[in-house]
Write a protein that holds these residues in place. Structure first.
Motif, PDB file in Angstrom:
ATOM      1  N   ALA A 135      45.212  -8.335  26.378  1.00  0.00           N
ATOM      2  CA  ALA A 135      45.506  -9.494  25.538  1.00  0.00           C
ATOM      3  C   ALA A 135      44.460  -9.639  24.434  1.00  0.00           C
ATOM      4  CB  ALA A 135      45.562 -10.764  26.386  1.00  0.00           C
ATOM      5  N   TYR A 136      43.210  -9.412  24.795  1.00  0.00           N
ATOM      6  CA  TYR A 136      42.150  -9.505  23.792  1.00  0.00           C
ATOM      7  C   TYR A 136      42.315  -8.422  22.734  1.00  0.00           C
ATOM      8  CZ  TYR A 136      37.546  -9.211  21.639  1.00  0.00           C
ATOM      9  OH  TYR A 136      36.537  -9.166  20.730  1.00  0.00           O
ATOM     10  N   GLN A 137      42.603  -7.202  23.160  1.00  0.00           N
ATOM     11  CA  GLN A 137      42.739  -6.105  22.211  1.00  0.00           C
ATOM     12  C   GLN A 137      43.920  -6.325  21.272  1.00  0.00           C
ATOM     13  OE1 GLN A 137      40.476  -3.499  21.980  1.00  0.00           O
ATOM     14  NE2 GLN A 137      41.577  -3.238  20.030  1.00  0.00           N
ATOM     15  N   ASP A 141      43.518  -6.557  17.287  1.00  0.00           N
ATOM     16  CA  ASP A 141      44.233  -5.650  16.391  1.00  0.00           C
ATOM     17  C   ASP A 141      44.875  -6.425  15.239  1.00  0.00           C
ATOM     18  OD1 ASP A 141      43.524  -3.455  17.873  1.00  0.00           O
ATOM     19  OD2 ASP A 141      45.386  -3.387  19.017  1.00  0.00           O
ATOM     20  N   LEU A 142      45.382  -7.604  15.524  1.00  0.00           N
ATOM     21  CA  LEU A 142      45.954  -8.438  14.462  1.00  0.00           C
ATOM     22  C   LEU A 142      44.881  -8.836  13.455  1.00  0.00           C
ATOM     23  CD1 LEU A 142      48.263 -10.771  16.593  1.00  0.00           C
ATOM     24  CD2 LEU A 142      49.005  -8.965  15.030  1.00  0.00           C
ATOM     25  N   GLN A 150      48.433 -14.872  12.612  1.00  0.00           N
ATOM     26  CA  GLN A 150      48.868 -14.329  13.899  1.00  0.00           C
ATOM     27  C   GLN A 150      47.679 -14.098  14.830  1.00  0.00           C
ATOM     28  OE1 GLN A 150      49.705 -13.336  10.849  1.00  0.00           O
ATOM     29  NE2 GLN A 150      51.713 -12.334  10.782  1.00  0.00           N
ATOM     30  N   ALA A 151      46.551 -13.686  14.259  1.00  0.00           N
ATOM     31  CA  ALA A 151      45.359 -13.441  15.081  1.00  0.00           C
ATOM     32  C   ALA A 151      44.848 -14.742  15.694  1.00  0.00           C
ATOM     33  CB  ALA A 151      44.272 -12.782  14.244  1.00  0.00           C
ATOM     34  N   TRP A 174      36.092 -15.174  16.942  1.00  0.00           N
ATOM     35  CA  TRP A 174      37.021 -14.579  15.972  1.00  0.00           C
ATOM     36  C   TRP A 174      37.958 -15.629  15.384  1.00  0.00           C
ATOM     37  CZ3 TRP A 174      35.028 -10.677  14.089  1.00  0.00           C
ATOM     38  CH2 TRP A 174      34.510  -9.613  14.834  1.00  0.00           C
ATOM     39  N   ILE A 175      38.306 -16.641  16.138  1.00  0.00           N
ATOM     40  CA  ILE A 175      39.117 -17.729  15.576  1.00  0.00           C
ATOM     41  C   ILE A 175      38.350 -18.391  14.429  1.00  0.00           C
ATOM     42  CG2 ILE A 175      40.076 -20.019  16.038  1.00  0.00           C
ATOM     43  CD1 ILE A 175      40.731 -19.066  18.861  1.00  0.00           C
TER      44      ILE A 175
END
Length: 253
Positions: A135-137, A141-142, A150-151, A174-175
C-alpha cells in the motif's frame, strides 16, 4: 449697339469653346497623377504589411523555440524530482533495515527535549503489517509520477489502515510534501505539524520544521516563521536543515 453685343457674345463663346479641351486635358492629367499616387501609397502599405507579417512570423518562431526550451527544462526538473523521491525512499528503506546510510540524519539528544529521538527512525522496531509495504509503495509511485492529488488520497487511506505502521511517519511526511509542492502552504503546515505531533522520533522532524518555516515565510507570516526556525536551531543545531534555517533566519531579519 445690339450688333456689338452679339459679336462680343459670339467671341466669348468661341474663346470658351476653344479653351475647354485644355481644361479637360489638365483634369485628365491630374486624375492620372492622383491614381499613380494612390497606387504608390497602396503599394507602400502592402509592403509595410508584408514586413509586419514577416516580423510576426519571426516572433512566433522565437516564441516556439523558447517554449520548446522551457518544456525541455520543465521535463528535466520533473525527472530530477522523481529521482530525488526515489533516492529518498531508497535511503529510508535502508534505514528501516538497519543499514547505515551516508549523510542520513541521526537525531542529536538535547537535554530536556521531549522530541529527542531514542532510535534512528520512528517505527523501525515494528514489523510491517500485512499489505502495508504494498500500500505504501503504491501511494509512493503516484507521488513519484507527480500525481499529487491521487498520492495524497492514497497516503491518507494508508494512514487510516496503518496508523501505527512502520511507514506511517513517511506517509504523513509525503502528504505534507505533496501540498508543499503545489504551494498549498496552509495545508502543508497542517500536515507537517501532524508529523511532529504523531511521530516525534521521525528523522524527518528537522525537515518538517524547516518546511513549516518556509511555508510561513511564503505566506508572509514572518513572526511564525522565525519562531519555528528558532525551535529547529535549538532542538537540532547540527543538522543540514539547521544550516538552511540560519539562512532563512537571516532573510527574515
Amino acid at each position: 449697339m445690339r450688333l456689338s453685343r452679339r459679336v462680343l457674345s459670339v467671341g466669348l463663346a468661341g474663346m470658351l469653346a476653344a479653351g475647354a479641351p485644355a481644361v479637360w486635358a489638365q483634369d485628365d492629367r491630374t486624375d492620372a497623377r492622383l491614381e499613380r499616387i494612390e497606387r504608390l501609397l497602396e503599394s507602400r502599405g502592402l509592403a509595410e504589411m508584408l514586413l509586419q507579417v514577416e516580423a510576426l512570423q519571426r516572433e512566433v518562431q522565437e516564441l516556439r523555440g523558447e517554449l520548446e526550451q522551457q518544456t525541455h527544462t520543465l521535463e528535466q526538473l520533473r525527472q530530477r524530482q522523481r529521482d530525488l523521491y526515489l533516492d529518498t525512499d531508497r535511503r529510508l528503506l535502508q534505514l528501516e533495515r538497519g543499514q547505515p546510510e551516508s549523510g542520513a540524519f541521526a537525531p542529536v539528544p538535547v537535554p530536556g527535549d521531549e522530541h529527542a529521538a531514542a532510535s534512528a527512525e520512528e517505527g523501525a522496531q515494528a514489523p510491517p503489517q500485512s499489505g502495508e509495504q504494498e500500500a505504501y509503495q503504491a501511494a509512493f509511485d503516484l507521488l513519484r509520477e507527480l500525481r499529487y492529488e491521487q498520492a495524497v488520497q492514497a497516503f491518507t487511506t494508508f494512514l487510516d489502515s496503518y496508523p501505527q505502521g512502520r511507514h506511517a511517519h513517511m506517509a504523513q511526511y509525503w502528504i505534507a510534501e505533496a501540498h508543499y509542492a503545489q504551494r498549498r502552504f496552509p495545508q502543508a503546515i497542517e500536515h507537517y505539524r501532524a508529523l511532529l505531533e504523531n511521530h516525534p522520533r521521525s528523522p524527518k522532524v528537522p525537515e518538517a520544521l524547516l518546511k513549516i518555516g518556509y511555508s510561513y515565510h511564503e505566506l508572509g507570516e514572518s513572526a511564525e516563521a522565525r519562531q519555528v526556525v528558532q525551535t529547529l536551531l535549538q532542538r537540532h543545531p547540527d543538522t543540514t536543515e539547521a544550516g538552511q534555517a540560519r539562512t532563512l533566519l537571516e532573510a527574515l531579519r
